[in-house]
Design a protein around this motif. Structure first.
Motif, mmCIF file in Angstrom:
data_model
loop_
_atom_site.group_PDB
_atom_site.id
_atom_site.type_symbol
_atom_site.label_atom_id
_atom_site.label_comp_id
_atom_site.label_asym_id
_atom_site.label_seq_id
_atom_site.Cartn_x
_atom_site.Cartn_y
_atom_site.Cartn_z
ATOM 1 N N LEU A 106 0.870 -1.167 0.000
ATOM 2 C CA LEU A 106 0.000 0.000 0.000
ATOM 3 C C LEU A 106 0.910 1.220 0.000
ATOM 4 O O LEU A 106 1.618 1.472 0.978
ATOM 5 N N ASN A 107 0.918 1.948 -1.102
ATOM 6 C CA ASN A 107 1.829 3.083 -1.252
ATOM 7 C C ASN A 107 1.086 4.398 -1.072
ATOM 8 O O ASN A 107 0.010 4.597 -1.656
ATOM 9 N N PHE A 108 1.690 5.281 -0.270
ATOM 10 C CA PHE A 108 1.077 6.568 0.037
ATOM 11 C C PHE A 108 2.094 7.690 -0.106
ATOM 12 O O PHE A 108 3.289 7.497 0.137
ATOM 13 N N ASP A 109 1.595 8.858 -0.485
ATOM 14 C CA ASP A 109 2.388 10.088 -0.462
ATOM 15 C C ASP A 109 1.521 11.151 0.199
ATOM 16 O O ASP A 109 0.519 11.586 -0.384
ATOM 17 N N ILE A 110 1.888 11.528 1.424
ATOM 18 C CA ILE A 110 1.082 12.472 2.206
ATOM 19 C C ILE A 110 1.749 13.838 2.187
ATOM 20 O O ILE A 110 2.923 13.980 2.561
ATOM 21 N N LYS A 111 1.007 14.832 1.754
ATOM 22 C CA LYS A 111 1.456 16.219 1.810
ATOM 23 C C LYS A 111 0.325 17.021 2.456
ATOM 24 O O LYS A 111 -0.603 17.448 1.781
ATOM 25 N N SER A 113 -2.961 17.718 3.817
ATOM 26 C CA SER A 113 -4.262 17.062 3.681
ATOM 27 C C SER A 113 -4.450 16.384 2.333
ATOM 28 O O SER A 113 -5.508 15.809 2.061
ATOM 29 N N VAL A 114 -3.437 16.420 1.463
ATOM 30 C CA VAL A 114 -3.527 15.781 0.150
ATOM 31 C C VAL A 114 -2.762 14.459 0.190
ATOM 32 O O VAL A 114 -1.575 14.433 0.537
ATOM 33 N N VAL A 115 -3.435 13.391 -0.166
ATOM 34 C CA VAL A 115 -2.843 12.056 -0.073
ATOM 35 C C VAL A 115 -2.983 11.334 -1.411
ATOM 36 O O VAL A 115 -4.089 11.206 -1.946
ATOM 37 N N SER A 116 -1.848 10.874 -1.945
ATOM 38 C CA SER A 116 -1.856 9.972 -3.104
ATOM 39 C C SER A 116 -1.797 8.541 -2.582
ATOM 40 O O SER A 116 -1.080 8.263 -1.617
ATOM 41 N N TYR A 117 -2.525 7.619 -3.233
ATOM 42 C CA TYR A 117 -2.592 6.259 -2.693
ATOM 43 C C TYR A 117 -2.785 5.238 -3.811
ATOM 44 O O TYR A 117 -3.401 5.532 -4.840
ATOM 45 N N GLU A 118 -2.235 4.044 -3.587
ATOM 46 C CA GLU A 118 -2.398 2.955 -4.549
ATOM 47 C C GLU A 118 -2.194 1.619 -3.852
ATOM 48 O O GLU A 118 -1.509 1.520 -2.830
ATOM 49 N N VAL A 119 -2.795 0.583 -4.429
ATOM 50 C CA VAL A 119 -2.487 -0.802 -4.086
ATOM 51 C C VAL A 119 -1.577 -1.331 -5.183
ATOM 52 O O VAL A 119 -1.913 -1.253 -6.363
ATOM 53 N N SER A 120 -0.418 -1.854 -4.799
ATOM 54 C CA SER A 120 0.564 -2.304 -5.771
ATOM 55 C C SER A 120 0.832 -3.800 -5.636
ATOM 56 O O SER A 120 1.113 -4.298 -4.544
ATOM 57 N N ARG A 227 -5.307 11.097 -6.166
ATOM 58 C CA ARG A 227 -4.919 12.116 -5.187
ATOM 59 C C ARG A 227 -6.191 12.638 -4.530
ATOM 60 O O ARG A 227 -7.091 13.129 -5.209
ATOM 61 N N CYS A 228 -6.229 12.503 -3.218
ATOM 62 C CA CYS A 228 -7.435 12.842 -2.468
ATOM 63 C C CYS A 228 -7.148 14.020 -1.545
ATOM 64 O O CYS A 228 -6.122 14.052 -0.850
ATOM 65 N N SER A 229 -8.041 14.983 -1.503
ATOM 66 C CA SER A 229 -7.873 16.165 -0.670
ATOM 67 C C SER A 229 -8.889 16.174 0.468
ATOM 68 O O SER A 229 -10.092 16.025 0.239
ATOM 69 N N ARG A 230 -8.364 16.299 1.675
ATOM 70 C CA ARG A 230 -9.166 16.517 2.886
ATOM 71 C C ARG A 230 -10.161 15.399 3.188
ATOM 72 O O ARG A 230 -11.290 15.656 3.611
#
Length: 241
Positions: A106-111, A113-120, A227-230
């Motif tokens: 499960l890969n995430f990039d948190i900045k 309140s903005v979060v990028s996410y994927e299942v790899s 990319r999801c915000s808030r």
């Protein structure tokens, strides 16, 4: 809120120095215990999660990395090891070293309140997972932030030459073609590193048949990395069905 969850939240606040806007809720619906791991660390003081366990983590405001579940872990004398997802450290704490494959990442990039996410599935599959944002809005699109997951039984389509077994010969996961065959064609390295040469293959397509929302080879962008915000929280479920 259980004592383990409270301890984890307090530790994260000490590590980050401030309250994060991003909360991860880890739920283990597997019929067996799993051990959480992350690289870099998310400050989990007690990574063991029994069946039915729910844990809350206040994540750092800036964090980019991978989270995974280790399976079939135990101490052999004083050395702690797992059949999948092991770090090779010999201890229950697992963070910086890469996991022993196969493992669902499960890969995430948190900045903030903005979060990028994927299942790899780029390093194979060891158990079903789901990432479900609560609320929030999709950046670069419309509507709510989508669920991504891989909840099917990959063992049904795992080719014999990619099957991972334990010392008793029992199935524990499915290697990716890159890790199982060590072929640069499937790893997208060397002469195969360009977007034109790095393409879906017969092995990644088998994964994609069951897990359409997961990324199955290094340049897989279908679906895109969302990319999801808030979002109010991210529900991360192991063995969701």
């Amino acid at each position: 809120m259980g004592s383990k969850t409270l301890i984890n939240l307090l530790l994260l606040l000490l590590i980050t120095g401030a309250h994060s806007e991003v909360t991860f809720n880890f739920e283990n619906r597997c019929t067996y215990t799993v051990w959480l791991a992350a690289s870099p660390s998310i400050g989990d003081a007690d990574p063991e999660s029994g069946s039915g366990t729910l844990e809350l983590f206040s994540m750092p405001d800036q964090w980019s990395g991978s989270i995974w579940a280790r399976t079939n872990c135990a101490y052999n004398v004083s050395y702690f090891s797992c059949e999948t997802g092991d770090c090779g450290s010999g201890t229950i704490d697992c963070q910086s070293p890469p996991p022993t494959y196969p493992v669902t990442l499960l890969n995430f990039d948190i900045k903030q309140s903005v979060v990028s996410y994927e299942v790899s599935l780029n390093h194979g599959h060891n158990l079903p997972v789901r990432i479900q944002p609560e609320g929030g809005s999709l950046l670069g699109g419309t509507g709510l932030c989508p669920v991504v997951d891989c909840i099917e039984d990959v063992s049904n389509v795992c080719p014999g030459n990619l099957v991972a077994t334990n010392k008793d010969g029992r199935y524990v996961g499915c290697y990716s073609a890159c890790d199982g065959l060590k072929d640069p064609r499937y790893c997208c390295t060397g002469n195969y590193s360009s977007p034109q040469a790095c393409q879906s293959n017969e092995y990644s397509q088998k994964f994609k048949q069951l897990c359409k929302l997961a990324h199955t080879y290094p340049r897989d962008n279908d679906p895109p990395v969302y990319r999801c915000s808030r979002a109010t929280s991210y529900n991360i479920t192991f063995c969701p069905s």
